[in-house]
Design an enzyme around this catalytic site. Structure first.
Site, mmCIF file in Angstrom:
data_model
loop_
_atom_site.group_PDB
_atom_site.id
_atom_site.type_symbol
_atom_site.label_atom_id
_atom_site.label_comp_id
_atom_site.label_asym_id
_atom_site.label_seq_id
_atom_site.Cartn_x
_atom_site.Cartn_y
_atom_site.Cartn_z
ATOM 1 N N ASP A 215 0.819 -1.212 0.000
ATOM 2 C CA ASP A 215 0.000 0.000 0.000
ATOM 3 C C ASP A 215 0.850 1.259 0.000
ATOM 4 O OD1 ASP A 215 -2.668 1.177 0.135
ATOM 5 O OD2 ASP A 215 -2.087 1.846 2.141
ATOM 6 N N LEU A 296 -8.074 5.833 2.764
ATOM 7 C CA LEU A 296 -8.156 7.010 1.890
ATOM 8 C C LEU A 296 -6.847 7.298 1.151
ATOM 9 C CD1 LEU A 296 -10.176 9.424 4.202
ATOM 10 C CD2 LEU A 296 -11.001 8.238 2.177
ATOM 11 N N ARG A 297 -5.842 6.462 1.366
ATOM 12 C CA ARG A 297 -4.582 6.708 0.666
ATOM 13 C C ARG A 297 -4.773 6.611 -0.847
ATOM 14 N NH1 ARG A 297 -1.307 3.646 3.365
ATOM 15 N NH2 ARG A 297 -0.350 5.302 4.584
ATOM 16 N N ALA A 298 -5.648 5.704 -1.294
ATOM 17 C CA ALA A 298 -5.885 5.563 -2.727
ATOM 18 C C ALA A 298 -6.428 6.852 -3.326
ATOM 19 C CB ALA A 298 -6.854 4.415 -2.985
#
Length: 688
Positions: A215, A296-298
């Site tokens: 990730d 919410l990193r995406a």
């Protein structure tokens, strides 16, 4: 022709200046044929390092390392404080820099660095540590920076990142999350900035990456060698030219390299002025929500990548095309729910979401750069490298259904059709099991072991992995007798102490499964497959290796060579056929041979053999001698026999086989509650 030491086939792999090369010339980025998505992902990060780096997944020999190393020559030079080992920027130096405080106004320019992290690096090489030479000779406590410091404001490249040891992965995760490296060891307490572009390459056949590290990569790209003969010929042609005259070849592509470098610099200047409209942001969040990515990193990575794409194309605002391209690079590896899932993205679904949430007033942007920054030519001379967004690389050929014949010898000597492969029961979380004793295998998370990366539990005479405190303690009583004068210590070879560390190792779990007609009942094979898949998933998490030997018909085969790749294991198990006679001896001998070969490859990894059979042998010699061979091949490992015999009358053949192997024997009916992994764990506890 001899390929570079770091290369696969000379047509498309290897790094100029890498291991095994006498020249420092770098293969030009613009000279790499095809690889459109990979080039684009790297250029996006060159424009906006905040995107978070690139993970390159692909088969061996596909120029992964070549193109990553070539990127360094395109990055704009850096302004740094003279003499600062931590690459502080003159206009905004790190207030906590160990080399600070820095004089105002001092600056010098140097090229951006590409720092390579070897998979076998030590912890102190990555983070830095006490300068032992100065400590012993001058008696001062000084910090020696590691690779994280060297990579600050540059590129940190990890080849075969999926093989990186867990202790290094943890340190990378911390640095990537905080943008800083904290070193607390050997009496040293240091903090320094560590913001870098993380680029990793891997071959999925050699095992998957931990989800936490996966990730952290902003973008991911799947690469494969082209299947177009003309394009492959061009790859070979350019590679041969480069190897004949590296400097001349690089000079011929200097124009394309300069154009790319100038375009990256211009895009960086344009980046702060690019607008992310509410409509584009709504598209990004709708796509991420619809594909059910975690966290919410995406969303953040997709937004940053879309902004960088707009800047790269000279636009002042993000368009739907930017969002589409950013999403297909940022989301595939974040949609995986477990290691059995292959990364991917439904392109049609992506287009539907973008269209549904598009700004009604937005018009499709014309393709203002159809041929990429290198120009329209992708022939043998300078000027082209293929369009940066033109098409996906060809995927690898799909694996066939195997080489097993459609019919096997039946119990009566005739021919009987094999059963269709039975589906596996759902994978579950198995209970932890360990091999008794203390091993010294590859670092993992299962059995106790002496490891160079574990917790320090003591010291012993030696010079490998120096235990500084114990060494100083051993030398201290002898200083007067040795005539010490001054601040330094007088250290003799006999004073040296190395650290003793307690850690965990990974094991080799080898399944030996009867796939004959007597095992063809779907319920039985479903349970066996479900258990194997469960242990395969557990092995991925605990860094074990898992193999599968099956026997049926007239012989045995290695259906799954020892591996940590859960995807490969799941595919092989899914299509495992059954039927025919039961060549038990062949299965035992094949398992013994697999263990023998693995012991030569990795003598420290302890094996655990799990034999799933009813003990019947309807083909081949008596299995007694073969059982002895397998017991000898286990060495310091262990074994379990799962008795699949059913019916009111039981012959006890599997139990007799277990006795010959010195194994714990359990009935298949007893597996239903806890699964096969629970039985293995219980057997190991009994043996201990």
């Amino acid at each position: 022709m001899t390929p570079p030491a770091s290369a696969g086939p000379p047509a498309s792999a290897g790094s100029a200046g890498g291991p095994g090369r006498a020249t420092a010339a770098r293969y030009p980025f613009s000279a790499v044929v095809g690889m459109a998505d990979l080039k684009l992902a790297l250029l996006i990060n060159a424009v906006s390092p905040g995107v978070g780096g690139v993970l390159v997944r692909g088969e061996k020999g596909t120029a992964k390392s070549t193109i990553v190393r070539a990127l360094a020559g395109l990055l704009p030079p850096l302004e740094v404080v003279p003499g600062c080992r931590f690459s502080c920027a003159p206009d905004a130096p790190d207030p906590g820099c160990p080399d600070g405080p820095h004089p105002a106004g001092a600056a010098e320019e140097r090229a951006a660095r590409l720092v390579e992290l070897p998979v076998g690096a030590s912890e102190d090489r990555l983070t830095g540590s006490l300068d032992i030479e100065r400590a012993l000779t001058e008696g001062v406590k000084a910090f020696e920076p590691g690779l994280l410091a060297a990579a600050h404001r540059g590129v940190l490249y990890v080849d075969e990142v999926n093989l990186l040891h867990d202790h290094l992965v943890d340190l990378l995760l911390d640095a990537a999350a905080m943008g800083e490296s904290y070193v607390e060891r050997e009496g040293v307490s240091v903090r320094h900035a560590a913001r870098f572009l993380l680029v990793g390459t891997m071959n999925p056949e050699e095992g998957e990456l931990r989800p936490q590290l996966l990730d952290r990569f902003g973008l991911t790209v799947e690469v494969a060698a082209t299947r177009d003969p003309d394009e492959r010929a061009e790859v070979v042609r350019r590679r041969l030219r480069f190897e004949d005259d590296p400097a001349g070849f690089a000079a011929g592509w200097a124009g394309g390299e300069a154009e790319l470098a100038a375009r990256i610099a211009a895009a960086r200047e344009r980046l702060p002025g690019v607008a992310l409209t509410d409509a584009a942001l709504r598209q990004i969040t709708a796509v991420c929500a619809s594909f059910e990515v975690d966290g919410l990193r995406a969303d953040l990575v997709t937004a940053r990548a879309a902004i960088a794409l707009a800047a790269w194309h000279g636009r002042d605002a993000v368009t739907s095309d930017d969002v589409r391209t950013a999403a297909r690079l940022a989301l595939p590896h974040r949609r995986r729910r477990d290691p059995f899932d292959a990364p991917g993205l439904d392109r049609e679904r992506l287009d539907e979401i973008l269209e549904e949430h598009a700004d009604p007033g937005e018009q499709p942007e014309p393709d203002d750069d159809p041929d990429g920054p290198g120009g329209p030519d992708d022939g043998g001379g300078p000027g082209g490298s293929g369009g940066l967004e033109g098409g996906d690389p060809s995927g690898p050929p799909q694996e066939g259904a195997g080489s097993d014949p459609s019919v096997e010898d039946g119990p009566g000597g005739g021919r009987s059709a094999e059963s269709e492969p039975a589906p596996a029961d759902a994978a579950y979380k198995p209970r932890l099991f360990t091999v008794p004793g203390v091993g010294a295998g590859a670092p993992g998370r299962r059995s106790k072991a002496r490891s160079p990366f574990g917790r320090v539990s003591g010291a012993r005479p030696g010079a490998r992995g120096l235990h500084l405190t114990a060494t100083l303690r051993a030398a201290a009583p002898h200083q007067r007798a040795r005539g010490r004068s001054g601040p330094g210590l007088v250290v003799a070879p006999d004073d040296l102490r190395e650290a003793v560390r307690d850690g965990r190792e990974g094991n080799l779990v080898l399944f030996v499964v009867d796939a004959s007609g007597s095992m063809a009942a779907r319920k039985r094979m479903r349970a066996v497959k479900g258990a194997v898949l469960s242990l395969l998933l557990d092995a991925y998490q605990r860094r074990d290796k898992v193999g599968l030997v099956t026997f049926r018909g007239a012989g045995a085969e290695l259906a799954l060579p020892p591996t940590s790749s859960v995807e490969a294991g799941a595919r092989r198990l899914d299509r495992l056929p059954t039927g025919g006679r039961t060549p038990l001896s062949a299965g035992l001998l094949r398992a013994a041979e697999v263990l023998r070969v693995e012991r030569l490859r990795d003598p420290a990894r302890r094996p655990l053999a799990v034999l799933v059979t009813d003990g019947r042998a309807t083909h081949g010699p008596d299995p007694a001698a073969a059982a002895g061979r397998l017991a000898g091949a286990l060495g310091n490992g262990a074994s379990v026999v799962v008795d699949c015999e059913s019916g009111p009358v039981r012959l006890g053949l599997a139990a007799a086989l277990g006795s010959r192997l010195g194994a714990e024997t359990v009935r298949l009916d007893d597996l239903a509650a806890d699964g096969l992994a629970g039985v293995v764990r219980g057997a190991r506890r009994s043996a201990a």
